[in-house]
Scaffold this motif. Sequence first.
Motif, PDB file in Angstrom:
ATOM      1  N   GLU A  99     -18.875  13.072  -3.618  1.00 37.43           N
ATOM      2  CA  GLU A  99     -18.514  11.903  -4.415  1.00 37.43           C
ATOM      3  C   GLU A  99     -18.467  10.631  -3.574  1.00 37.43           C
ATOM      4  O   GLU A  99     -18.781   9.554  -4.061  1.00 37.43           O
ATOM      5  CB  GLU A  99     -17.155  12.156  -5.070  1.00 37.43           C
ATOM      6  CG  GLU A  99     -16.794  11.181  -6.153  1.00 37.43           C
ATOM      7  CD  GLU A  99     -15.540  11.615  -6.866  1.00 37.43           C
ATOM      8  OE1 GLU A  99     -14.474  11.048  -6.564  1.00 37.43           O
ATOM      9  OE2 GLU A  99     -15.622  12.520  -7.700  1.00 37.43           O
ATOM     10  N   ASN A 100     -18.070  10.769  -2.310  1.00 37.52           N
ATOM     11  CA  ASN A 100     -17.939   9.604  -1.428  1.00 37.52           C
ATOM     12  C   ASN A 100     -18.504   9.990  -0.067  1.00 37.52           C
ATOM     13  O   ASN A 100     -17.800  10.569   0.767  1.00 37.52           O
ATOM     14  CB  ASN A 100     -16.470   9.191  -1.333  1.00 37.52           C
ATOM     15  CG  ASN A 100     -16.280   7.943  -0.496  1.00 37.52           C
ATOM     16  OD1 ASN A 100     -17.028   7.674   0.446  1.00 37.52           O
ATOM     17  ND2 ASN A 100     -15.252   7.173  -0.832  1.00 37.52           N
ATOM     18  N   LEU A 101     -19.768   9.693   0.155  1.00 32.04           N
ATOM     19  CA  LEU A 101     -20.451  10.121   1.372  1.00 32.04           C
ATOM     20  C   LEU A 101     -19.826   9.512   2.623  1.00 32.04           C
ATOM     21  O   LEU A 101     -19.659  10.195   3.632  1.00 32.04           O
ATOM     22  CB  LEU A 101     -21.940   9.793   1.284  1.00 32.04           C
ATOM     23  CG  LEU A 101     -22.820  10.303   2.418  1.00 32.04           C
ATOM     24  CD1 LEU A 101     -22.714  11.807   2.580  1.00 32.04           C
ATOM     25  CD2 LEU A 101     -24.265   9.874   2.195  1.00 32.04           C
ATOM     26  N   LYS A 102     -19.462   8.257   2.565  1.00 25.28           N
ATOM     27  CA  LYS A 102     -18.870   7.592   3.734  1.00 25.28           C
ATOM     28  C   LYS A 102     -17.586   8.301   4.153  1.00 25.28           C
ATOM     29  O   LYS A 102     -17.364   8.579   5.342  1.00 25.28           O
ATOM     30  CB  LYS A 102     -18.608   6.113   3.417  1.00 25.28           C
ATOM     31  CG  LYS A 102     -18.102   5.323   4.592  1.00 25.28           C
ATOM     32  CD  LYS A 102     -17.950   3.854   4.225  1.00 25.28           C
ATOM     33  CE  LYS A 102     -17.412   3.062   5.407  1.00 25.28           C
ATOM     34  NZ  LYS A 102     -17.206   1.647   5.071  1.00 25.28           N
ATOM     35  N   ALA A 103     -16.720   8.614   3.210  1.00 25.44           N
ATOM     36  CA  ALA A 103     -15.464   9.308   3.512  1.00 25.44           C
ATOM     37  C   ALA A 103     -15.729  10.738   3.978  1.00 25.44           C
ATOM     38  O   ALA A 103     -15.039  11.236   4.877  1.00 25.44           O
ATOM     39  CB  ALA A 103     -14.543   9.305   2.291  1.00 25.44           C
ATOM     40  N   THR A 104     -16.718  11.401   3.393  1.00 27.31           N
ATOM     41  CA  THR A 104     -17.054  12.762   3.798  1.00 27.31           C
ATOM     42  C   THR A 104     -17.529  12.785   5.245  1.00 27.31           C
ATOM     43  O   THR A 104     -17.082  13.604   6.053  1.00 27.31           O
ATOM     44  CB  THR A 104     -18.135  13.353   2.877  1.00 27.31           C
ATOM     45  OG1 THR A 104     -17.637  13.400   1.545  1.00 27.31           O
ATOM     46  CG2 THR A 104     -18.535  14.755   3.321  1.00 27.31           C
ATOM     47  N   VAL A 105     -18.436  11.877   5.592  1.00 24.85           N
ATOM     48  CA  VAL A 105     -18.954  11.806   6.960  1.00 24.85           C
ATOM     49  C   VAL A 105     -17.814  11.518   7.931  1.00 24.85           C
ATOM     50  O   VAL A 105     -17.703  12.163   8.979  1.00 24.85           O
ATOM     51  CB  VAL A 105     -20.084  10.758   7.062  1.00 24.85           C
ATOM     52  CG1 VAL A 105     -20.421  10.449   8.515  1.00 24.85           C
ATOM     53  CG2 VAL A 105     -21.317  11.246   6.313  1.00 24.85           C
ATOM     54  N   ALA A 106     -16.942  10.593   7.596  1.00 27.25           N
ATOM     55  CA  ALA A 106     -15.811  10.256   8.469  1.00 27.25           C
ATOM     56  C   ALA A 106     -14.896  11.470   8.669  1.00 27.25           C
ATOM     57  O   ALA A 106     -14.482  11.773   9.799  1.00 27.25           O
ATOM     58  CB  ALA A 106     -15.022   9.080   7.899  1.00 27.25           C
ATOM     59  N   ALA A 107     -14.583  12.178   7.584  1.00 21.11           N
ATOM     60  CA  ALA A 107     -13.699  13.351   7.679  1.00 21.11           C
ATOM     61  C   ALA A 107     -14.340  14.448   8.524  1.00 21.11           C
ATOM     62  O   ALA A 107     -13.665  15.076   9.345  1.00 21.11           O
ATOM     63  CB  ALA A 107     -13.371  13.868   6.278  1.00 21.11           C
ATOM     64  N   LEU A 108     -15.631  14.677   8.339  1.00 17.79           N
ATOM     65  CA  LEU A 108     -16.308  15.711   9.124  1.00 17.79           C
ATOM     66  C   LEU A 108     -16.365  15.330  10.599  1.00 17.79           C
ATOM     67  O   LEU A 108     -16.152  16.173  11.476  1.00 17.79           O
ATOM     68  CB  LEU A 108     -17.708  15.968   8.576  1.00 17.79           C
ATOM     69  CG  LEU A 108     -17.752  16.642   7.206  1.00 17.79           C
ATOM     70  CD1 LEU A 108     -19.185  16.687   6.673  1.00 17.79           C
ATOM     71  CD2 LEU A 108     -17.144  18.033   7.253  1.00 17.79           C
TER      72      LEU A 108
END
Length: 157
Positions: A99-108
Amino acid sequence: VVFLMGVLAGAAIVPALAQSDRPQGVNYVNHVAIAVDNFDEAFAFYTQKMGFREAFTVRDDKGQPTLAYVQASRNTFIELQRTNATRPAGLNHFGLHVENLKATVAALRERGVKVDDIRVRPDDAAVANATDPNGIRIEMFEFGPGSPQGKAIASWK
């Protein structure tokens, strides 16, 4: 088919468990990409024998298909690609819708996962890739209603 179903089930369960505390929204397995030696035979198998509908096909300048998405369910696709010198036959990658690629990349990245930078595509989508410890590429998509995937999902009956 059993292998493919196992991959789909495993790919759905592992991210859900690993990211249960994620702030970025819903993730689900969107597609599994398979590189095939005989594109026409594979396409016929998945559409005619398995009964999956063609969602969309990308063609080269000569009109030859370079990849096709066949739709197994509303949100689940199999991506067929031709083999080549750098793409051997078999599982190529699996794709997650986020849903939110930027947040997903940051979390990973905070968890120590090496993730490529986000690429914004002209077809209402953005993508970033990670690789698991076994060398399997994980393609993470954030796509909108104008993307080929978004259009296929919206047209599912």
